[in-house]
Design an enzyme around this catalytic site. Sequence first.
Site, PDB file in Angstrom:
ATOM      1  N   HIS A  54       9.010  -9.681 -20.511  1.00 34.16           N
ATOM      2  CA  HIS A  54       8.387  -8.402 -20.143  1.00 34.16           C
ATOM      3  C   HIS A  54       6.917  -8.424 -20.533  1.00 34.16           C
ATOM      4  O   HIS A  54       6.451  -9.365 -21.160  1.00 34.16           O
ATOM      5  CB  HIS A  54       9.142  -7.212 -20.746  1.00 34.16           C
ATOM      6  CG  HIS A  54       9.104  -7.115 -22.242  1.00 34.16           C
ATOM      7  ND1 HIS A  54       9.659  -8.054 -23.077  1.00 34.16           N
ATOM      8  CD2 HIS A  54       8.575  -6.164 -23.075  1.00 34.16           C
ATOM      9  CE1 HIS A  54       9.492  -7.689 -24.343  1.00 34.16           C
ATOM     10  NE2 HIS A  54       8.830  -6.547 -24.370  1.00 34.16           N
ATOM     11  N   HIS A  56       4.843  -6.579 -22.512  1.00 29.55           N
ATOM     12  CA  HIS A  56       4.203  -6.146 -23.763  1.00 29.55           C
ATOM     13  C   HIS A  56       3.333  -7.244 -24.366  1.00 29.55           C
ATOM     14  O   HIS A  56       3.685  -8.429 -24.335  1.00 29.55           O
ATOM     15  CB  HIS A  56       5.263  -5.683 -24.779  1.00 29.55           C
ATOM     16  CG  HIS A  56       5.817  -4.328 -24.450  1.00 29.55           C
ATOM     17  ND1 HIS A  56       7.018  -3.862 -24.931  1.00 29.55           N
ATOM     18  CD2 HIS A  56       5.306  -3.331 -23.676  1.00 29.55           C
ATOM     19  CE1 HIS A  56       7.232  -2.633 -24.470  1.00 29.55           C
ATOM     20  NE2 HIS A  56       6.221  -2.301 -23.704  1.00 29.55           N
ATOM     21  N   ASP A  58       2.709  -8.268 -27.277  1.00 34.10           N
ATOM     22  CA  ASP A  58       3.253  -9.170 -28.308  1.00 34.10           C
ATOM     23  C   ASP A  58       4.232 -10.187 -27.718  1.00 34.10           C
ATOM     24  O   ASP A  58       4.825 -10.982 -28.454  1.00 34.10           O
ATOM     25  CB  ASP A  58       3.882  -8.368 -29.468  1.00 34.10           C
ATOM     26  CG  ASP A  58       5.040  -7.483 -29.034  1.00 34.10           C
ATOM     27  OD1 ASP A  58       4.981  -6.907 -27.921  1.00 34.10           O
ATOM     28  OD2 ASP A  58       6.011  -7.355 -29.806  1.00 34.10           O
ATOM     29  N   HIS A  59       4.378 -10.161 -26.385  1.00 33.21           N
ATOM     30  CA  HIS A  59       5.208 -11.163 -25.700  1.00 33.21           C
ATOM     31  C   HIS A  59       4.407 -11.984 -24.696  1.00 33.21           C
ATOM     32  O   HIS A  59       4.812 -13.094 -24.350  1.00 33.21           O
ATOM     33  CB  HIS A  59       6.381 -10.483 -24.991  1.00 33.21           C
ATOM     34  CG  HIS A  59       7.354  -9.865 -25.947  1.00 33.21           C
ATOM     35  ND1 HIS A  59       8.593 -10.390 -26.217  1.00 33.21           N
ATOM     36  CD2 HIS A  59       7.230  -8.774 -26.762  1.00 33.21           C
ATOM     37  CE1 HIS A  59       9.202  -9.653 -27.134  1.00 33.21           C
ATOM     38  NE2 HIS A  59       8.392  -8.661 -27.482  1.00 33.21           N
ATOM     39  N   HIS A 110      13.849  -0.945 -21.767  1.00 30.64           N
ATOM     40  CA  HIS A 110      12.717  -1.066 -22.702  1.00 30.64           C
ATOM     41  C   HIS A 110      11.412  -1.001 -21.902  1.00 30.64           C
ATOM     42  O   HIS A 110      10.513  -0.231 -22.223  1.00 30.64           O
ATOM     43  CB  HIS A 110      12.864  -2.373 -23.457  1.00 30.64           C
ATOM     44  CG  HIS A 110      11.757  -2.681 -24.411  1.00 30.64           C
ATOM     45  ND1 HIS A 110      11.542  -1.966 -25.567  1.00 30.64           N
ATOM     46  CD2 HIS A 110      10.797  -3.641 -24.385  1.00 30.64           C
ATOM     47  CE1 HIS A 110      10.503  -2.478 -26.205  1.00 30.64           C
ATOM     48  NE2 HIS A 110      10.028  -3.489 -25.514  1.00 30.64           N
ATOM     49  N   ASP A 129      13.208  -7.846 -25.544  1.00 33.74           N
ATOM     50  CA  ASP A 129      13.349  -6.661 -26.393  1.00 33.74           C
ATOM     51  C   ASP A 129      14.394  -5.698 -25.845  1.00 33.74           C
ATOM     52  O   ASP A 129      14.318  -4.489 -26.050  1.00 33.74           O
ATOM     53  CB  ASP A 129      12.005  -5.916 -26.504  1.00 33.74           C
ATOM     54  CG  ASP A 129      11.004  -6.649 -27.388  1.00 33.74           C
ATOM     55  OD1 ASP A 129      11.365  -7.683 -27.970  1.00 33.74           O
ATOM     56  OD2 ASP A 129       9.856  -6.175 -27.474  1.00 33.74           O
ATOM     57  N   HIS A 167      12.619 -10.172 -31.714  1.00 33.61           N
ATOM     58  CA  HIS A 167      12.189  -9.694 -33.033  1.00 33.61           C
ATOM     59  C   HIS A 167      13.261  -9.904 -34.099  1.00 33.61           C
ATOM     60  O   HIS A 167      14.457  -9.890 -33.798  1.00 33.61           O
ATOM     61  CB  HIS A 167      11.867  -8.190 -33.000  1.00 33.61           C
ATOM     62  CG  HIS A 167      10.661  -7.835 -32.211  1.00 33.61           C
ATOM     63  ND1 HIS A 167       9.401  -7.740 -32.759  1.00 33.61           N
ATOM     64  CD2 HIS A 167      10.508  -7.549 -30.885  1.00 33.61           C
ATOM     65  CE1 HIS A 167       8.524  -7.399 -31.826  1.00 33.61           C
ATOM     66  NE2 HIS A 167       9.166  -7.278 -30.675  1.00 33.61           N
TER      67      HIS A 167
HETATM   68 ZN   LIG Z   1       8.546  -5.037 -25.972  1.00 33.66          ZN
END
Ligand SMILES: [Zn+2]
Length: 239
Positions: A54, A56, A58-59, A110, A129, A167
Site C-alpha cells: 500500500h 503509506h 513507511d512502506h 486500512h 498493514d 509492523h
Molecule cells: Zn499503513
Amino acid sequence: MEIVPVPAFTDNYIWLVHDAPSGETAVVDPGDAAPALAEAQRRGWTITQVWNTHHHWDHSGGNVAMKEATGCTVSGPAAETIPGRDVALSEGSQLRIGDHVGRVIEIPGHTLGHIALIFDDPRIAFVGDTLFAMGCGRLFEGTAEQMHHSLQRLVSLPGDTALYCGHEYTLANARFAIHAEPGNAAIAARLNEVEALREAGAITLPTTAAQERETNVFVRATKVEEFARLRAEKDSFRS
Ligand SMILES: [Zn+2]
C-alpha cells in the site's frame, strides 16, 4: 525462498525475499531504502524488485532511492499512488521471483487500494498493514465492512500459510486480545510467548493463518458490527 526481516523506523519490518537459484531478491515495503540495501549487501544479495502492499510512506518512501541504487522494478497496487511504480497490480495479477509465481488479492480497509501478495509454494503471504499478529490495521480509508471481509479472506488461506505483516505490534495486540476475550486459553498462552520473545528482543513474526483464527479477536469477530466495535475500542485502548 529465504525471507529476512529488516527493522526500520520504530516498529516497521521491511522483508527481503531471496530466491537462491535465480539470484533474485525482492524487497517488500521499503519505507526506508538504506537499511534494506545494507542488509542485502551484507548478505551478498542483489535487489531486483520492490513489492508494495500500500501507499503509506513507511512502506513506499524508499522506493525511488531503491530503484536509483539497484535499477530494480517496482510493483505496487494499481489503485494507489506508488512512488516509482513500474508494474500496477490488482486482483488476480501475478508476481514472479525465480520459479515462484505469486498472486495478488485486493484487501481494502486500512487503505482503499491495499493488496496482499500470496505464494502457494512455499505457502507465504505479505499482508502489509491489514492483518497484524493478533491484530489488524486501523481504518484510515476503508470501512469496517471492507476490513472485516479482507481479514476473512486472509485467514481463509491454508492454516500453515506464513503471514508477514508490516509492523511489530504483537505485544500491544496480545494485551488488547486478552482484555477482549479474557477466557481464551490460546490467547493467554500466546501473550506469555510474545512477552518472552519481546523481552529477549526477538521478532514475533511471521504468524500463520491458523494461529490468527485462534488468537486474533478481529478475525474471530463473526459479524461486521462486532468487528467495528472491537476496532473502535482498540483505537483508544491503553494496555
Ligand atoms: Zn499503513
